[in-house]
Design an enzyme around this catalytic site. Structure first.
Site, PDB file in Angstrom:
ATOM      1  N   ASP A  82       0.834  -1.188   0.000  1.00 44.52           N
ATOM      2  CA  ASP A  82       0.000   0.000   0.000  1.00 44.52           C
ATOM      3  C   ASP A  82       0.877   1.250   0.000  1.00 44.52           C
ATOM      4  O   ASP A  82       1.937   1.251  -0.632  1.00 44.52           O
ATOM      5  CB  ASP A  82      -0.929  -0.027   1.227  1.00 44.52           C
ATOM      6  CG  ASP A  82      -2.279   0.615   0.961  1.00 44.52           C
ATOM      7  OD1 ASP A  82      -2.328   1.854   0.893  1.00 44.52           O
ATOM      8  OD2 ASP A  82      -3.275  -0.104   0.832  1.00 44.52           O
ATOM      9  N   HIS A 113      -3.369   6.090   3.861  1.00 50.80           N
ATOM     10  CA  HIS A 113      -4.179   4.971   3.384  1.00 50.80           C
ATOM     11  C   HIS A 113      -3.722   3.631   3.960  1.00 50.80           C
ATOM     12  O   HIS A 113      -4.518   2.849   4.486  1.00 50.80           O
ATOM     13  CB  HIS A 113      -4.121   4.956   1.855  1.00 50.80           C
ATOM     14  CG  HIS A 113      -5.102   4.057   1.189  1.00 50.80           C
ATOM     15  ND1 HIS A 113      -4.797   2.775   0.808  1.00 50.80           N
ATOM     16  CD2 HIS A 113      -6.388   4.259   0.822  1.00 50.80           C
ATOM     17  CE1 HIS A 113      -5.848   2.230   0.224  1.00 50.80           C
ATOM     18  NE2 HIS A 113      -6.832   3.108   0.212  1.00 50.80           N
ATOM     19  N   SER A 314     -11.356  -0.535  -0.802  1.00 55.81           N
ATOM     20  CA  SER A 314     -10.034  -0.581  -0.165  1.00 55.81           C
ATOM     21  C   SER A 314     -10.123  -1.032   1.279  1.00 55.81           C
ATOM     22  O   SER A 314      -9.199  -1.658   1.797  1.00 55.81           O
ATOM     23  CB  SER A 314      -9.398   0.809  -0.155  1.00 55.81           C
ATOM     24  OG  SER A 314      -8.656   1.059  -1.289  1.00 55.81           O
TER      25      SER A 314
END
Length: 435
Positions: A82, A113, A314
């Site tokens: 990621d 994120h 996600s």
């Protein structure tokens, strides 16, 4: 979720991934950016949680207290490929796995994120947390590999902001497998209205699953805005023969457990991209997770001066990655594909059976870890025979058995991040909105 969008005419034939070509497998190498980079934007600002009760945490419906009496994910290493994962007091078992973006070690997250994804997987409980947030597998280890960022760009091209492409994704998958991951979480997709050439990623996925027996979990992708994937032409009756939008790595259905998103009421999220490769669904809206810039928790981010919720496929994917870690700890004798099949078979199946939005249905963690027999359900298709290399001598398990950048639309929203090995027409985005 990183989304690589490609604009082209739908193909006249059915969309299928390229055949696995083991010669495309990236060589074993220490992670490093493929070219010099520099930071171009300030890091993302998290929004402190406004939630005040367990009911505000979408994961509270999963009855994890009962699950943790049986397993907490001990002995599992979950690779998070990621934007990196920042160190946090509630991620005690965090390992830096490498950096393909800058001169870090993987434990740096300027985008926020990856830290949010990791928290959903393995954050430890905290008695002072009024929301009662914890990751699904709090005893698991997180192996962080930074593969992309919206905040960095290639030094050689100052007009491009954003870094990380399908080649680094393939390399990161190999690195995660070689570093002993038992689960790999990929909250990134490449999507195209037409075929994709992602053979390096396909080879890396096959290597991870068939050589080192790793379970790979991937997001289904988002639709609904300029920054997301195009919609399938049709959803009702969608099949491999009628799909018009390719999604990678999801379309490697033999190798990947693909996850769609659900709203807080349990219904399919309007943004969740349908596909014949979707396997299961999990909560993915209004999520709570770890603060990427502090020691608490957050339920939103500030992007372009506006607050947005933590919503997207996600964030549904790491819910399933956490569950995979629980199942692997509970039933270590199961192979990667048997674990995938178990999670599909114990899901709450839609009344009409499998569908391309939620797959085999909503995951049921307690059912998945409660019995030593696999419930009946749709079996996972066996992989096609392939010629794979032998596992390296350094692998911890001897025999446990895409994103190639094509041209993308030039007319992209300002939030796009251009990929490192391409020109500004190749764009990617973080899945941090409902769009």
């Amino acid at each position: 979720m990183i989304t690589i969008a490609q604009c082209c005419a739908p193909p006249a034939r059915a969309l299928t991934p390229p055949p696995i070509d083991s010669s495309r497998l990236p060589a074993a190498a220490l992670p490093a950016p493929p070219q010099p980079t520099e930071q171009r934007e300030m890091c993302t600002v998290p929004r402190q949680t406004r939630a005040t009760s367990p009911a505000a945490n979408p994961l509270h419906t999963l009855d994890m207290t009962s699950v943790w009496r049986l397993t907490r994910g001990e002995g599992q290493r979950v690779a998070v490929i990621d934007t990196g994962v920042n160190r946090h007091p509630r991620l005690a078992h965090l390992e830096a796995g490498g950096d393909y973006v800058a001169a870090g070690d993987g434990a740096q997250d300027c985008d926020g994120h990856g830290t949010i994804v990791a928290g959903i997987i393995a954050a430890a409980p905290d008695s002072t947390d009024q929301v009662g947030f914890a990751g699904l597998a709090p005893a698991a280890t997180v192996l962080s590999i930074r593969q992309s960022s919206t905040k960095f760009g290639p030094t050689a091209n100052p007009s491009v902001t954003g870094f990380g492409d399908v080649d680094t994704m393939a390399m990161a998958v190999r690195t995660a497998a070689d570093r002993g991951a038992t689960v790999i979480n990929i909250s990134s997709v490449a999507c195209a209205a037409g075929p994709l050439d992602d053979r390096a990623l396909g080879a890396a996925l096959a290597y991870a699953v068939d050589v080192l027996d790793v379970v790979v979990v991937a997001a289904a992708g988002n639709v609904g805005g300029a920054s997301q994937c195009p919609k399938q032409t049709e959803t009702t009756g969608l099949s491999w023969d009628t799909a018009t939008v390719a999604v990678s790595p999801a379309w490697y259905d033999d190798y990947v457990l693909t996850v769609g998103a659900l709203g807080t009421d349990g219904s399919p999220s309007s943004f969740s991209l349908a596909g014949p490769w979707v396997d299961v669904a999990a909560p993915g809206e209004d999520m709570v997770s770890l603060d990427p810039a502090g020691s608490g928790i957050v339920d939103g981010l500030t992007v372009f001066d506006r607050d947005i919720p933590i919503s997207g496929t996600s964030y549904a994917a790491p819910v399933v990655s956490g569950l995979v870690a629980l199942v692997r700890a509970r039933f270590p004798e199961l192979t990667a594909r048997q674990v995938m099949q178990r999670i599909e078979a114990t899901a709450h199946r839609p009344a009409a059976g499998w569908n391309p939005v939620v797959g085999n249905g909503t995951i049921d963690p307690l059912a998945a870890v409660s019995s030593d027999s696999i419930s009946s359900g749709t079996p996972v298709t066996e992989a096609r025979p392939i010629d794979l290399p032998q596992a390296p001598a350094t692998a911890r398990r001897a025999s446990r058995a895409a994103l190639l950048g094509a041209g993308v639309c030039a007319a992209v929203a300002a939030a796009a991040l251009a990929l490192s090995a391409a020109r500004s027409r190749r764009a990617a985005r973080l899945d941090i909105t409902r769009e």
